[in-house]
Design a protein around this motif. Sequence first.
Motif, PDB file in Angstrom:
ATOM      1  N   ALA A  12      -0.412  60.645 120.677  1.00 14.10           N
ATOM      2  CA  ALA A  12      -0.871  61.157 121.972  1.00 14.10           C
ATOM      3  C   ALA A  12      -0.330  60.298 123.100  1.00 14.10           C
ATOM      4  N   TYR A  13      -0.370  59.001 122.894  1.00 15.32           N
ATOM      5  CA  TYR A  13       0.112  58.080 123.923  1.00 15.32           C
ATOM      6  C   TYR A  13       1.575  58.364 124.274  1.00 15.32           C
ATOM      7  N   TYR A  14       2.414  58.455 123.254  1.00 20.81           N
ATOM      8  CA  TYR A  14       3.839  58.668 123.525  1.00 20.81           C
ATOM      9  C   TYR A  14       4.108  60.080 124.031  1.00 20.81           C
ATOM     10  N   ALA A  15       3.292  61.018 123.598  1.00 19.35           N
ATOM     11  CA  ALA A  15       3.412  62.376 124.128  1.00 19.35           C
ATOM     12  C   ALA A  15       3.200  62.346 125.634  1.00 19.35           C
ATOM     13  N   TYR A  57       1.215  66.320 120.005  1.00 22.47           N
ATOM     14  CA  TYR A  57       1.851  65.288 119.183  1.00 22.47           C
ATOM     15  C   TYR A  57       3.361  65.451 119.140  1.00 22.47           C
ATOM     16  N   GLU A  58       3.825  66.697 119.052  1.00 21.53           N
ATOM     17  CA  GLU A  58       5.272  66.904 118.947  1.00 21.53           C
ATOM     18  C   GLU A  58       5.989  66.486 120.228  1.00 21.53           C
ATOM     19  N   THR A  59       5.260  66.478 121.296  1.00 25.91           N
ATOM     20  CA  THR A  59       5.857  66.038 122.552  1.00 25.91           C
ATOM     21  C   THR A  59       6.236  64.567 122.503  1.00 25.91           C
ATOM     22  N   SER A  60       5.619  63.841 121.604  1.00 27.40           N
ATOM     23  CA  SER A  60       5.954  62.417 121.469  1.00 27.40           C
ATOM     24  C   SER A  60       7.389  62.241 120.989  1.00 27.40           C
ATOM     25  N   CYS A  70      -2.049  57.671 130.150  1.00 25.54           N
ATOM     26  CA  CYS A  70      -1.678  57.634 128.737  1.00 25.54           C
ATOM     27  C   CYS A  70      -2.620  56.772 127.919  1.00 25.54           C
ATOM     28  N   LYS A  71      -2.965  55.632 128.470  1.00 26.17           N
ATOM     29  CA  LYS A  71      -3.904  54.770 127.750  1.00 26.17           C
ATOM     30  C   LYS A  71      -5.248  55.474 127.622  1.00 26.17           C
TER      31      LYS A  71
END
Lengths: 235, 235
Positions: free
Chosen positions: B101-104, B149-152, B205-206
């Motif tokens: 989620a964070y990287y997404a 998630y795939e957006t990550s 993001c956090k």
Amino acid sequence: MVNSGQAPAKIKYKRMPELVMDQLMDWIMDGTISMGDKLVAEDLASKMGVSRMPVREALKNMEKSGIVESIPYVGTRVVELTMADVKQIYIMRKALEPIAAYYACKNITDERIETLIAVQEQLERVLFEENPDGKEIFVLNREFHFTIYETSQMRHLVNSISNLWDHLAFFKLIYGRKYVTDKDSAKRVVRDHRSFIELLKNRDCKGLQDAVHESLDRLVSGLNESIEDYIHPNK
Amino acid sequence: MVNSGQAPAKIKYKRMPELVMDQLMDWIMDGTISMGDKLVAEDLASKMGVSRMPVREALKNMEKSGIVESIPYVGTRVVELTMADVKQIYIMRKALEPIAAYYACKNITDERIETLIAVQEQLERVLFEENPDGKEIFVLNREFHFTIYETSQMRHLVNSISNLWDHLAFFKLIYGRKYVTDKDSAKRVVRDHRSFIELLKNRDCKGLQDAVHESLDRLVSGLNESIEDYIHPNK
DNA sequence: TAACGGGATATTGTATCCTATTAATGCTGA
DNA sequence: TCAGCATTAATAGGATACAATATCCCGTTA
């Protein structure tokens, strides 16, 4: 029957797809197979003296764990690991391995610690031989870590971690060389492992968790350059 | 890999092992196949009108992701998931999904957020129908999460998470029913999802990472037994 | 009667054969 | 010359046939 005598029930002979996969992984580790190479089932089959079928299964397995990728009716090729992939895998390792270590510590017996120490002693012997074998080092290192992780009795977790290690197969060579040539890395590994053992003895589970995380952090920053070299060799 | 459009008898777009696996997963989700059931390749093959070969591949895949387990020359059976397994899987989800989620969030575009909102609206529609379909709810819920998630763009990470979700297939039915009967759970899901969207919009993001973790925590505490009980069985 | 052993049976593992699909090649015509 | 279509070669996918192995049953024997 053929199997006269003992060795009951628990014979774990390897099936052919497994042997094929081992062979392929060896070839990957020793550089015979490189990233991006096309793997033609029939070629491999004849090279190994088996039919195409076990090779197909082996490739299917490797595809599932992400080491190769296949396009229907076109072929299977070895995945090209980019620097981003490697970083990603380390992110995952940092997320999972400390947890496995934590629960291992919660469960571990004195006896199991003895086993671990034995592995570690063997590893140290090999590490400081005059002519260490890179592959052997990696196998023993893996055994050390998984002796811990498996103690967690969390099979899904251990399985995932195992997959991550497999992904880094291409870099085993590098690791091995590094430990062979760079005695400081070797000493650092020894120090880390010994501290893990100490923390386990004291049942300092939170401490172990942190230690594993830190150890991975150091590993990442230490290996950045050598991985970069490997991915862009002619730079 | 969204299969938009048709799905008649003779699809050549998905390969057969995939179709077989889909069928098996459906049967698992709707209770036709239960935990511990033996899966005989030939039976399944004739039941589905294909040969044993694609079935074998499907079973091999499912074995690799841990849904079934097979003993050489004996057979394949559906793994018995204990409550401890479920807890374990949630531990892993809590370790991995917040990262994804964070990287997404770091990568996401406004356009992608619109897509996400569309999925969410569809999900809410189904959730508050007079007679919601449990399976449909789960499919849409999964789509929502994986759209994030795939957006990550971290394929290994997403792949691992996907495996974890597959493991819980047996419980999708249960969850589905829960959402059907228990409007509070449904509302909680909606609330969580909407907060995710809000955090994404703000690129917090956090915050998103924590929110995903907390959301999973709440899910877990809904489950009765403690993982500690399993990990330390004789305490 | 219980234990052991051999064989029947079921089911998976492996090999071989056929088919489907793709990609490359070459031909044709503008 | 080049675009576009047809043909062919290479290779993966799938079906079928055969071998290997485990499990189960039953008869023999102590």
